[in-house]
Design a protein around this motif. Sequence first.
Motif, PDB file in Angstrom:
ATOM      1  N   VAL A   1      37.871  26.273  40.456  1.00 16.72           N
ATOM      2  CA  VAL A   1      37.877  27.539  39.731  1.00 16.72           C
ATOM      3  C   VAL A   1      36.579  27.674  38.941  1.00 16.72           C
ATOM      4  CG1 VAL A   1      39.012  28.894  37.927  1.00 16.72           C
ATOM      5  CG2 VAL A   1      40.377  27.619  39.578  1.00 16.72           C
ATOM      6  N   GLY A   2      36.101  26.575  38.381  1.00 15.93           N
ATOM      7  CA  GLY A   2      34.876  26.590  37.601  1.00 15.93           C
ATOM      8  C   GLY A   2      33.621  26.818  38.423  1.00 15.93           C
ATOM      9  N   ARG A   3      33.746  26.771  39.760  1.00 10.86           N
ATOM     10  CA  ARG A   3      32.584  27.039  40.613  1.00 10.86           C
ATOM     11  C   ARG A   3      32.213  28.516  40.587  1.00 10.86           C
ATOM     12  NH1 ARG A   3      34.652  24.952  46.138  1.00 10.86           N
ATOM     13  NH2 ARG A   3      32.774  26.001  46.898  1.00 10.86           N
ATOM     14  N   LEU A   4      33.132  29.360  40.147  1.00 17.09           N
ATOM     15  CA  LEU A   4      32.900  30.788  40.014  1.00 17.09           C
ATOM     16  C   LEU A   4      32.742  31.470  41.375  1.00 17.09           C
ATOM     17  CD1 LEU A   4      30.468  30.735  36.955  1.00 17.09           C
ATOM     18  CD2 LEU A   4      32.963  30.736  36.986  1.00 17.09           C
ATOM     19  N   HIS A   5      32.554  32.777  41.319  1.00 19.71           N
ATOM     20  CA  HIS A   5      32.558  33.601  42.523  1.00 19.71           C
ATOM     21  C   HIS A   5      31.518  33.161  43.542  1.00 19.71           C
ATOM     22  CE1 HIS A   5      32.494  37.231  45.021  1.00 19.71           C
ATOM     23  NE2 HIS A   5      31.187  37.203  44.883  1.00 19.71           N
ATOM     24  N   GLU A   6      30.266  32.987  43.107  1.00 16.14           N
ATOM     25  CA  GLU A   6      29.173  32.752  44.044  1.00 16.14           C
ATOM     26  C   GLU A   6      29.366  31.489  44.877  1.00 16.14           C
ATOM     27  OE1 GLU A   6      27.606  35.749  41.275  1.00 16.14           O
ATOM     28  OE2 GLU A   6      28.863  33.968  41.096  1.00 16.14           O
ATOM     29  N   GLU A   7      29.819  30.420  44.251  1.00 15.49           N
ATOM     30  CA  GLU A   7      29.996  29.179  45.002  1.00 15.49           C
ATOM     31  C   GLU A   7      31.299  29.182  45.786  1.00 15.49           C
ATOM     32  OE1 GLU A   7      29.131  25.505  43.046  1.00 15.49           O
ATOM     33  OE2 GLU A   7      27.646  26.431  41.733  1.00 15.49           O
ATOM     34  N   TYR A   8      32.340  29.796  45.204  1.00 17.65           N
ATOM     35  CA  TYR A   8      33.629  29.753  45.897  1.00 17.65           C
ATOM     36  C   TYR A   8      33.663  30.662  47.113  1.00 17.65           C
ATOM     37  CZ  TYR A   8      38.572  29.339  46.772  1.00 17.65           C
ATOM     38  OH  TYR A   8      39.765  29.084  47.383  1.00 17.65           O
ATOM     39  N   ARG A   9      32.862  31.734  47.140  1.00 16.05           N
ATOM     40  CA  ARG A   9      32.926  32.665  48.268  1.00 16.05           C
ATOM     41  C   ARG A   9      32.498  31.994  49.576  1.00 16.05           C
ATOM     42  NH1 ARG A   9      28.030  36.590  46.219  1.00 16.05           N
ATOM     43  NH2 ARG A   9      26.293  35.142  46.626  1.00 16.05           N
ATOM     44  N   ALA A  10      31.720  30.908  49.485  1.00 18.81           N
ATOM     45  CA  ALA A  10      31.312  30.190  50.691  1.00 18.81           C
ATOM     46  C   ALA A  10      32.493  29.525  51.389  1.00 18.81           C
ATOM     47  CB  ALA A  10      30.247  29.153  50.347  1.00 18.81           C
ATOM     48  N   SER A  11      33.604  29.366  50.673  1.00 15.77           N
ATOM     49  CA  SER A  11      34.793  28.740  51.267  1.00 15.77           C
ATOM     50  C   SER A  11      35.469  29.633  52.288  1.00 15.77           C
ATOM     51  CB  SER A  11      35.800  28.385  50.163  1.00 15.77           C
ATOM     52  OG  SER A  11      36.357  29.585  49.617  1.00 15.77           O
ATOM     53  N   GLY A  12      35.176  30.940  52.226  1.00 13.57           N
ATOM     54  CA  GLY A  12      35.831  31.880  53.133  1.00 13.57           C
ATOM     55  C   GLY A  12      37.220  32.266  52.698  1.00 13.57           C
ATOM     56  N   ASN A  13      37.621  31.867  51.498  1.00 12.19           N
ATOM     57  CA  ASN A  13      38.987  32.131  51.037  1.00 12.19           C
ATOM     58  C   ASN A  13      39.119  33.366  50.154  1.00 12.19           C
ATOM     59  OD1 ASN A  13      40.071  29.904  52.373  1.00 12.19           O
ATOM     60  ND2 ASN A  13      39.602  28.517  50.673  1.00 12.19           N
ATOM     61  N   LEU A  14      38.030  34.107  49.994  1.00 16.03           N
ATOM     62  CA  LEU A  14      38.113  35.340  49.220  1.00 16.03           C
ATOM     63  C   LEU A  14      38.327  36.524  50.159  1.00 16.03           C
ATOM     64  CD1 LEU A  14      35.237  34.842  46.618  1.00 16.03           C
ATOM     65  CD2 LEU A  14      37.689  34.550  46.261  1.00 16.03           C
ATOM     66  N   LYS A  15      39.217  37.419  49.768  1.00 16.17           N
ATOM     67  CA  LYS A  15      39.503  38.628  50.532  1.00 16.17           C
ATOM     68  C   LYS A  15      38.787  39.793  49.864  1.00 16.17           C
ATOM     69  CE  LYS A  15      41.753  41.679  53.122  1.00 16.17           C
ATOM     70  NZ  LYS A  15      41.437  41.856  54.543  1.00 16.17           N
ATOM     71  N   VAL A  16      38.040  40.566  50.641  1.00 16.43           N
ATOM     72  CA  VAL A  16      37.257  41.669  50.099  1.00 16.43           C
ATOM     73  C   VAL A  16      37.846  43.002  50.565  1.00 16.43           C
ATOM     74  CG1 VAL A  16      34.987  42.761  50.018  1.00 16.43           C
ATOM     75  CG2 VAL A  16      35.170  40.262  50.042  1.00 16.43           C
ATOM     76  N   PHE A  17      38.199  43.840  49.587  1.00 18.08           N
ATOM     77  CA  PHE A  17      38.610  45.216  49.870  1.00 18.08           C
ATOM     78  C   PHE A  17      37.422  46.108  49.536  1.00 18.08           C
ATOM     79  CE2 PHE A  17      42.815  43.297  48.695  1.00 18.08           C
ATOM     80  CZ  PHE A  17      43.424  43.450  49.940  1.00 18.08           C
TER      81      PHE A  17
END
Length: 321
Positions: A21-37
């Motif tokens: 969670v502390g990796r924040l948006h920029e680092e976590y988005r590389a995981s592919g687990n964020l859904k974008v509307f």
Amino acid sequence: LGHPMIVIKAPNFLDLGLEEVGRLHEEYRASGNLKVFDTKADVFEAKANGAFLIFFSYECLAYKQAGPNKVQLATMKAAVQELAASSGKQMDDIFIWLDCLSIPQRNRAMMMAAINAIYTFASMPNAMVLICPESTHADTGRPASGETMRERLWCRVEHVAYCCSRGVSTMFLHRGEALEPLPEEWMPSVCCVYESMSTCCRLKHKTSPSCDRETCVLPLLALYYDVYSRKELGRSDERDFYAWNLIKQHRERMFPRTFTYQTENGDEERPLFADMLERVEALVKEDKIRLTVSRDSDFLGVPMSDTTSTFMQSEGSSFFV
């Protein structure tokens, strides 16, 4: 949308550790687990197909680290489980909006676009959960709870935004034990957003000249436009009556004309909303096309909330010149 609405699917959220969670948006988005509307239509379509969106609001309890702490994260995960049980939704149908994962943190232009869209983001989830277990601020040792959460400017913005668009019936507290309905006195105690605390003002704007109190103006102006336009159309429902009564009772305190900007060299009085509310009212009354929309119906295929976004992206920004 002025910025895409970014969420995380519940199973992925429940698997997150505190470091992730502390990796924040920029680092976590590389995981592919964020859904974008990308559009509100995408959100509405997902909800029509069974998606259930949860908006988490919480007090940040560290100066140098964004995101929830260990106790808050555990409480969020408990809230997801409880809402899944009470709504009858499967975990794969549940999506989480959490600021540190959903708002870009490193690109200021993208961050500001997402912040300006906070009212629109708050208008779309199925539930808002106010996360306020008893905890401690990492840097000051100050005890934290629901009472300290009420004092934070951005928490107040989120609560008012959701309340004025979705009502209070789907707002919940979680103090670490179980979900609770929002206490009756909560919204009257937080609706005056500017009578609260913000980090930039505490630091007297030493690290940046920008002030969160000024940043809040555009989303709160959109909120006023939205509630006022529905009232003028005579298409208000119970949620709008509640929101409008809050505004009527606290209008000057909710939308102050000026504010005190603090620096180490002294304070200065700056304009805030000035005459913007009167200009919004004139705009609503003059532009009948903007009034031919409602919460539950489309005009020329454009949902009511799209009209608010159009206002924010065009007329709303012109109010600052």
